[in-house]
Every structure is written in C-alpha cells, then in structure tokens.
Scaffold this active site. Sequence first.
Site, PDB file in Angstrom:
ATOM      1  N   PHE A  13      22.145 -27.354  24.978  1.00 31.28           N
ATOM      2  CA  PHE A  13      21.996 -25.922  24.592  1.00 31.28           C
ATOM      3  C   PHE A  13      21.148 -25.186  25.799  1.00 31.28           C
ATOM      4  CE2 PHE A  13      22.238 -27.494  20.165  1.00 31.28           C
ATOM      5  CZ  PHE A  13      23.706 -26.946  19.809  1.00 31.28           C
ATOM      6  N   CYS A  14      20.240 -25.759  26.335  1.00 28.55           N
ATOM      7  CA  CYS A  14      19.258 -25.573  27.582  1.00 28.55           C
ATOM      8  C   CYS A  14      19.097 -26.485  28.475  1.00 28.55           C
ATOM      9  CB  CYS A  14      18.051 -24.847  26.661  1.00 28.55           C
ATOM     10  SG  CYS A  14      16.932 -23.847  27.926  1.00 28.55           S
ATOM     11  N   PRO A  15      19.244 -26.524  29.632  1.00 30.34           N
ATOM     12  CA  PRO A  15      19.857 -25.126  30.349  1.00 30.34           C
ATOM     13  C   PRO A  15      21.495 -24.981  29.885  1.00 30.34           C
ATOM     14  CG  PRO A  15      19.654 -26.963  31.842  1.00 30.34           C
ATOM     15  CD  PRO A  15      19.188 -27.521  30.525  1.00 30.34           C
TER      16      PRO A  15
ATOM     17  N   THR B 196      21.078 -20.135  27.070  1.00 32.22           N
ATOM     18  CA  THR B 196      21.208 -20.588  25.796  1.00 32.22           C
ATOM     19  C   THR B 196      21.777 -19.401  25.055  1.00 32.22           C
ATOM     20  OG1 THR B 196      19.151 -22.041  26.011  1.00 32.22           O
ATOM     21  CG2 THR B 196      20.007 -21.498  23.621  1.00 32.22           C
ATOM     22  N   SER B 293      15.800 -28.947  28.897  1.00 26.51           N
ATOM     23  CA  SER B 293      14.954 -27.989  29.542  1.00 26.51           C
ATOM     24  C   SER B 293      13.986 -28.840  30.423  1.00 26.51           C
ATOM     25  CB  SER B 293      14.285 -26.910  28.709  1.00 26.51           C
ATOM     26  OG  SER B 293      15.032 -26.421  27.822  1.00 26.51           O
TER      27      SER B 293
END
Lengths: 76, 377
Positions: A13-15, B196, B293
């Site tokens: 989901f992130c990044p 996101t 991340s």
Amino acid sequence: MSESKIIDARNTFCPGPLMELITYMKQANVGDTLELLSTDDGSAADVPEWIHKVGHEMVSSEKIEETWHIKVRKIK
Amino acid sequence: MRILIVGGGTGGTILANQLVRRLKDEIRAKKVRITLLSDSDRHMYQPGLLYVAFGQMAPDQLYRDEASLLESSIKFHVDAVTEFHLDRNQVKTKSGKTHDYDILAIATGARIVPQEVPGMSEGAETFYTEEGAIRMHKRLMEFKGGTVAMVVSIPHKCPVAPVEAMFMLHDFFKMRGIRDKVKLQYKYPVNHVHATANVARWAKPEFDKAGIEYETLFNVREVDPVKKIVYSEEGTECKYDLLIAIPPHRGMEMIEANNLGQGGWIPTDRFKLTMDGHENVYVIGDASNVPVSKTGSAAHFEAEIVAENIASVIKTGVPVREYDGKVYCFIEAGYDRATYNAFDYVNLPELKPPSKAIHWFKVAYNQLYWTTVRGLL
C-alpha cells in the site's frame, strides 16, 4: 539487448505499485520491458494514465486470478 | 556465534539491543558475540528534521551518542564497512580491519541524491538533511510572499513527509500573518495526492480546505534555478519563488560499489527479511528493496522480527515469525493536529480524523524514540 524485469508489488500500500514501477523505470535502460504485479485494482487505470502522459509504452495489461500483470516498455 | 550488524541507525541499533535482551545468557557464556559497525559516533532522530525546518526543534535535539544507546555488551566500532565478502562471511572496513561473522545484518539506510536532478541542489530547499532543514527554516522566515512549490522525487524516505510539510507550511504562513500572500503548490509523481489511496482520500479535501493547490503525475525532471521554473518528465512546468524538493534517494554507495543491489537497494525476501541467496544475511530498513515505506517505523518493526528470529534460531534452531509488512506513521496535519497511518501487507490504512491528542502523542514520541532504539518500547 532488452531485458524483462518483474516488479512484485502485490499486497503493498505504501509506497504502492505505481511508485515501485517508477522507481524501477528510472533504473531501467531505454528498450527494457518491465512487468508490474499488482493486487490493487487501481493500478489497471493508474499505470496506463502515467505511461501515456510521460510517453513510455504500454505493452499489455491483464488480470490473472487476483493479480494484475502490467507490462510496459521504457522508450525514452 | 558471531553476529555482525552494519549500520547504527534505527534498524541496526534496535536489532543490537533487542538481541542482547534475548540472548543475555548466551552472551554472558561467551557463546554469542554482537558487534555493531557504524560510520558515525552519533545517532540522528531523522523525523525531527521536519520540525527543524519549521523552527520547532533545535538541530542538537536530534542527536544522541550512539554508544550511549547501546547495551554495554555490544562491541561498537565507528569504522565504516567498505567491502562485503558474502562468500567468505567477512566484511572489511575503512580502517583496514576484517570482521568475520556467522550472521550478518545490513542496516545501512539510504542517502539523498539531489544531484541526479539537474538544478535541484542549486534551486531547491530540502529538509532531508540537517544543513538543508536549517537553511529551509531561514528561507521560510525571510519569505515575504509568492509561490512556494513542493516537488516529490521517487524513491524517497518517509512518504507522508511531503503531505505533512504542506500542512505545516499552511499553518506557518498563517502564524506569520502572510498566508494570503503565499500560493502553496504541491506536485506529486503518481495519479493521486498520495501513493496510499486512503491517505490521498483524506489529504485531498484537507488540501482543498487549506487552499493548497495540487498537480499529480508530476515527476521532476529538471530545475532551472535562474528562471525559477521546475519541469516535469510529463511535459508540464511550474514557476516558483521558493522551491522545496523531496530529493530522490539511493541506497548507500558501498552497497552499490559491492554490487549488492541496483540503486543500492538489496534484494530481500519481504517475509523472512533475508537477502536473496544468502540465508545468513538479513537486511533491515531502507537498505532493502522490500516494498514498504522507507521509514524508521518499518526499520523498527523489521528489527524486532529479525531479533526474535535470530535469537530463536540460536536457541531452538528455527525462526518464529515472518514480517507482515507492518508500518505505523504519524501524519502531522498542521501545527496542532495529527493522524496516523497504520498498515501491513494485507490491511489498508484507515485514517482517523486528525486530533490534538494524536499531535501531542507525536510530540511525546519525538522523545520516546530514544527508548525505542534502546529496545525498551
């Protein structure tokens, strides 16, 4: 010679898948084909939109079971 | 058993301390030895740089001596690794020493490379270094009005920082009484205002409310510091009076020099956190290519998993857990409100409405961090 590289961005989901793709596109050589694996349905629209805007090439896009396989080619 | 940790940032420090807590008997019996190598004797709390840029923290508040954070049984040397010989289970350091290991953990982090974007170093401010954050604060204090633009390069550490900085810019200029003279422009590389989806869904109306203008699919290609124009790969441009850049990042130079990974990112199993093809080499935090991340939070949770698994392998012969992609990041929504972003490989973040309570918890965490790296929290 062109090479094909798989970017496994499933369940991230992130990044997120498009940022992963852009990261690897920056490292790729002109002519390289990259295949993005994504479980995010948004990728099916987001990736072609960016590819067309920036001027690379969409090769193919298909959903196999739960995963989008999106192939793109770096052309500049 | 010789455990060697390379890197004294968040991941390496937490790993070292957690290993000591889990293996104290083995260390006392001299069956296990833990060595940590770092290129610096100081440890920086990197999230504090954002506060330095806005004058809310002093630069010296960001640092502690690394030795003061480590358990006394850890052999700590300030001696940068220059060569990895994974086939021989050895590393060599700047001072010429060789360190042998049975288990290696690489936690060397990432570095900014603004020089890879023409004109960025000369034309843009950034808060990703101490010097940059101090200079950005000075520029903000001197700013009288005009367009402040932010551009975001890929890849970058701390993906929520650009959003936080925009909200803080809004409140900063409001407090200076010149918000009406400042146009805030946010340029983001993917199709939404954040990578996101749920962060983007929350941030977009908040940007609208704050009068922050945004453009998506803007990948910075070049900065012209004389004309004060930033150009995108997509063919658009933006004229600015003050440019703030989130610079592109790479892994550390010696990772690339030793051919451990393209771009300095080491190919790593996203669940086991072992380097591909090397079961006795773990990679933690920004140095890996794990698709989460690049944040201290990810490094923290990864370090806990690796510590638990190494300890378990030593005690029982088998690891106990896999990394599930857990990340938890605070998101400042201005000077006095914050929310948070918590997710893993399976669960999408669900953002709560920003509150003062979460903001104050973040302010408290800026100090609590020092207990986290000691392996206590």
